[in-house]
Design an enzyme around this catalytic site. Structure first.
Site, PDB file in Angstrom:
ATOM      1  N   GLY A 103      58.810 -54.450-111.437  1.00 12.44           N
ATOM      2  CA  GLY A 103      58.883 -55.535-112.715  1.00 12.44           C
ATOM      3  C   GLY A 103      58.396 -57.148-112.515  1.00 12.44           C
TER       4      GLY A 103
ATOM      5  CG  HIS B 182      53.152 -57.535-110.410  1.00 13.98           C
ATOM      6  ND1 HIS B 182      54.246 -58.617-110.364  1.00 13.98           N
ATOM      7  CD2 HIS B 182      54.244 -56.750-109.263  1.00 13.98           C
ATOM      8  CE1 HIS B 182      55.512 -58.396-109.499  1.00 13.98           C
ATOM      9  NE2 HIS B 182      55.553 -57.106-108.698  1.00 13.98           N
TER      10      HIS B 182
HETATM   11  P1  AMP Z   1      56.798 -55.559-106.602  1.00 18.00           P
HETATM   12  O1  AMP Z   1      56.907 -55.343-107.928  1.00 18.00           O
HETATM   13  O2  AMP Z   1      57.175 -56.550-105.719  1.00 18.00           O
HETATM   14  O3  AMP Z   1      57.473 -54.135-105.577  1.00 18.00           O
HETATM   15  O4  AMP Z   1      55.792 -54.854-106.116  1.00 18.00           O
HETATM   16  C1  AMP Z   1      54.428 -54.051-106.985  1.00 18.00           C
HETATM   17  C2  AMP Z   1      53.605 -54.632-105.830  1.00 18.00           C
HETATM   18  O5  AMP Z   1      52.818 -55.499-106.873  1.00 18.00           O
HETATM   19  C3  AMP Z   1      53.009 -53.802-105.060  1.00 18.00           C
HETATM   20  O6  AMP Z   1      52.110 -53.119-104.981  1.00 18.00           O
HETATM   21  C4  AMP Z   1      52.925 -55.464-104.187  1.00 18.00           C
HETATM   22  O7  AMP Z   1      52.039 -55.464-103.444  1.00 18.00           O
HETATM   23  C5  AMP Z   1      51.943 -55.968-105.246  1.00 18.00           C
HETATM   24  N1  AMP Z   1      51.813 -57.116-105.418  1.00 18.00           N
HETATM   25  C6  AMP Z   1      52.977 -58.053-105.179  1.00 18.00           C
HETATM   26  N2  AMP Z   1      52.864 -59.691-105.108  1.00 18.00           N
HETATM   27  C7  AMP Z   1      51.321 -59.687-105.178  1.00 18.00           C
HETATM   28  C8  AMP Z   1      50.513 -60.319-104.532  1.00 18.00           C
HETATM   29  N3  AMP Z   1      50.240 -61.593-104.447  1.00 18.00           N
HETATM   30  N4  AMP Z   1      49.060 -59.732-104.637  1.00 18.00           N
HETATM   31  C9  AMP Z   1      48.644 -58.972-104.809  1.00 18.00           C
HETATM   32  N5  AMP Z   1      49.453 -57.977-104.892  1.00 18.00           N
HETATM   33  C10 AMP Z   1      50.863 -58.101-105.057  1.00 18.00           C
END
Ligand code: AMP
Length: 292
Positions: A44, A50
């Site tokens: 979230g 995301h």
């Molecule tokens: P999180 O909510 O931080 O667990 O992230 C969920 C997904 O979004 C994970 O697969 C992350 O690697 C991806 N994600 C987070 N930040 C970025 C970004 N700046 N660019 C691409 N994907 C991202």
């Protein structure tokens, strides 16, 4: 209980489920109609990083599920679990606008019953870098991702290269456990000065935010230096001191890894990544780039 939200966009109708039973019922109705399914797991506090995963899923599968679950098992005792940003209402509205079909937002109890004990660990890839500085992190990630994949059994699941080591850990786990899903890595989305988008960037003060872009800058300097024949250790040492002179107070690691098995390299002998984690104020930032 399944909630259907109808928003001002006439065609827009996102569904939110909070139990595995409802999730499976919905997916099974899609499968009967022959739809393919994409999964985007998140914690979230969504941003354009995301949403880039969401877009890829929508473009390549019939139905997209996004999960919203702040997974306590991947936070260490002294980490930011209690203050981790949460905005379920805003997230759901944004996902609806992006065309996501279903949000799975389980409670803690739904994911981890009181007697839950199973853990999935991925030694080797999971033992270096983040594995050293965040003990237990990858076990928490692997366990929750395995659960989400088994609960959903999507055709494809989308993860960001921003968390590159995590992506490698998940790919290893899916291969080892024969989970029938394609893991799709998606490029890192950045601010205009290069800072990788992250839910944790909101912790940064204005001056920290300005300095934070130095992490991406030094990763690029290491990459250019190595490609121009500099020794990896020397490039890394120089970059580390630049980082410490530009507002970062601690560097957890700056490491060059091969793309094949993700082992640390002292000499560039195969395509590689440079990865870094460093502290600015109270915030720990991670980033990586491919050396090319
Ligand atoms: P999180 O909510 O931080 O667990 O992230 C969920 C997904 O979004 C994970 O697969 C992350 O690697 C991806 N994600 C987070 N930040 C970025 C970004 N700046 N660019 C691409 N994907 C991202």
């Amino acid at each position: 209980m399944c909630i259907v939200i109808a928003t001002s966009r006439m065609s827009s109708k996102i569904e939110i489920v909070s139990t595995v039973e409802e999730l499976r019922r919905k997916i099974s109705s899609w499968r009967k109609k022959g739809f393919s399914v994409g999964l985007v797991p998140t914690m979230g506090a969504l941003h354009d990083g995301h949403f880039s995963l969401v877009k890829k899923s929508i473009n390549t599968t019939d139905k997209t599920i996004t999960t919203l679950f702040v997974n306590p098992k991947q936070f260490g005792a002294n980490e930011d679990l209690t203050i981790y940003p949460r905005d379920e209402v805003g997230d759901v509205a944004a996902l609806d606008a992006k065309g996501v079909h279903l949000v799975f937002a389980p409670s803690l109890k739904e994911m981890y019953s009181a007697d839950f004990v199973t853990e999935i660990s991925v030694p080797g890839i999971g033992d270096t870098m983040e594995g050293v500085f965040r003990p237990g992190f990858f076990t928490g990630v692997a366990t929750v991702v395995a659960k989400l994949l088994i609960q959903t059994l999507p055709d494809r699941a989308f993860f960001g290269e921003k968390d590159l080591q995590q992506l490698y850990v998940i790919k290893r786990m899916v291969t080892d456990l024969n989970i029938p899903v394609e893991i799709v890595g998606c490029p890192t989305i950045r601010e205009s000065d290069g800072l990788a988008l992250s839910s944790r960037n909101i912790y940064l003060s204005a001056s920290e935010r300005t300095n934070a872009a130095s992490l991406y800058k030094v990763l690029n300097e290491i990459s250019h230096g190595i490609l121009n024949g500099d020794h990896i250790n020397e490039s890394v040492a120089e970059a580390k001191s630049k980082l410490l002179n530009s507002g970062f107070f601690k560097v957890d690691y700056l490491t060059v890894c091969g793309t094949k098995n993700f082992m640390e390299l002292n000499f560039l002998k195969e395509p590689a990544y440079v990865l870094g984690a460093a502290w600015i104020g109270e915030t720990r930032l991670i980033d990586n780039i491919k050396i090319c």
